[in-house]
Design a protein around this motif. Sequence first.
Motif, PDB file in Angstrom:
ATOM      1  N   HIS A   1     -43.521  22.233 -21.010  1.00 56.94           N
ATOM      2  CA  HIS A   1     -43.562  23.891 -20.283  1.00 56.94           C
ATOM      3  C   HIS A   1     -42.278  24.048 -19.361  1.00 56.94           C
ATOM      4  O   HIS A   1     -41.546  23.143 -19.065  1.00 56.94           O
ATOM      5  N   TRP A   2     -42.112  25.313 -19.193  1.00 56.90           N
ATOM      6  CA  TRP A   2     -40.878  25.592 -18.371  1.00 56.90           C
ATOM      7  C   TRP A   2     -40.852  24.961 -16.948  1.00 56.90           C
ATOM      8  O   TRP A   2     -40.043  24.626 -16.454  1.00 56.90           O
ATOM      9  N   GLN A   3     -42.072  24.790 -16.541  1.00 61.02           N
ATOM     10  CA  GLN A   3     -42.330  24.257 -15.158  1.00 61.02           C
ATOM     11  C   GLN A   3     -41.898  22.841 -15.154  1.00 61.02           C
ATOM     12  O   GLN A   3     -41.224  22.343 -14.080  1.00 61.02           O
ATOM     13  N   ASP A   4     -41.981  22.029 -16.202  1.00 64.48           N
ATOM     14  CA  ASP A   4     -41.586  20.779 -16.287  1.00 64.48           C
ATOM     15  C   ASP A   4     -40.209  20.580 -16.378  1.00 64.48           C
ATOM     16  O   ASP A   4     -39.629  19.764 -15.592  1.00 64.48           O
ATOM     17  N   VAL A   5     -39.484  21.595 -16.902  1.00 65.41           N
ATOM     18  CA  VAL A   5     -38.085  21.496 -16.936  1.00 65.41           C
ATOM     19  C   VAL A   5     -37.403  21.928 -15.621  1.00 65.41           C
ATOM     20  O   VAL A   5     -36.497  21.284 -15.265  1.00 65.41           O
ATOM     21  N   PHE A   6     -37.982  22.914 -14.953  1.00 62.61           N
ATOM     22  CA  PHE A   6     -37.510  23.060 -13.678  1.00 62.61           C
ATOM     23  C   PHE A   6     -37.654  22.192 -12.645  1.00 62.61           C
ATOM     24  O   PHE A   6     -36.831  21.873 -11.763  1.00 62.61           O
ATOM     25  N   ALA A   7     -38.805  21.541 -12.587  1.00 62.91           N
ATOM     26  CA  ALA A   7     -39.163  20.231 -11.810  1.00 62.91           C
ATOM     27  C   ALA A   7     -38.239  19.123 -11.895  1.00 62.91           C
ATOM     28  O   ALA A   7     -37.558  18.746 -11.117  1.00 62.91           O
TER      29      ALA A   7
END
Length: 311
Positions: free
Chosen positions: A222-228
Amino acid sequence: MPEIQLGAHTLRSHGVQVARTHMHDWLILLLLVVIEAILNVIEPFHRFVGEDMMTDLRYPLQDNTVPFWAVPMLAIILPFFVIIVYYFIRRDVYDLHHAILGLLFSVLITGVITDAIKDAVGRPRPDFFWRCFPDGKGVFDPVTKDVMCTGVKSVIKEGHKSFPSGHTSWSFAGLGFLALYLSGKIQVFDRRGHVAKLCIVFLPLLVAALVGISRVDDYWHHWQDVFAGALLGITVSSFCYLQFFPPPYDVDGWGPHAYFQMLAESRNGNTIINGSNLQQSELESVRVDGWELSRPNSHDSFDRHTGLRSY
């Protein structure tokens, strides 16, 4: 008092001595490798995944655009190559040793933190449905409606490791360290307005960002995984870089702390300086025949052509 000579502190002459000084750091690196291996073996937390949650987890299961083996190539081998090239230019074992040590610490600390969080959170990947039910037929607990996976155990295990993105965190850890390393070496913050230097520094970060984007495009994260993952990698790399080097915007940002410590220990007494590529900040407080080699300031008379000022 020993002479200070550029190129005198090489891998052959001082490599063993410098490595012995940081023996405990290398032992900690080995410990981090062991911890990283353990974290990849243990089973992650299997978070509850209800039948109604599968709507957002039905993305297709496909191969990685950036394979797993390519991440160490980008995050470790590429920065290592740049560090080696600079060593043959500068021939400074302090820079070589501390840059490699800082790079490895950056990547391994990031890896341990990333995998520890992965195992603890157990967030399902966007393609979790097809990992859990490769035949496309969902099976759920009649009471709790939790998934009852029928797929391959190893594939299901990997499906619970979405947060944060390991590809992204590793890439930003290694390439983020490289960006900081390059910004110090080419003195990108010398206030002369050479934007081309910024392009060189941003290039590793762009590569790391593209790796992160590929994880979303491949439906592995998910995009949140990449951002984190990106935030984690760049933060750890900054801490590890500053442990061994001054900030890139510092006037001494081109060299490691250990090099300047060596110079500071040699300041008292007469010091002979050889070599034409001596950096400006190396000349501070080194006296030669009644003159002081120094950086200019508002209180001294400074000759820009000779680099000398008198008392």
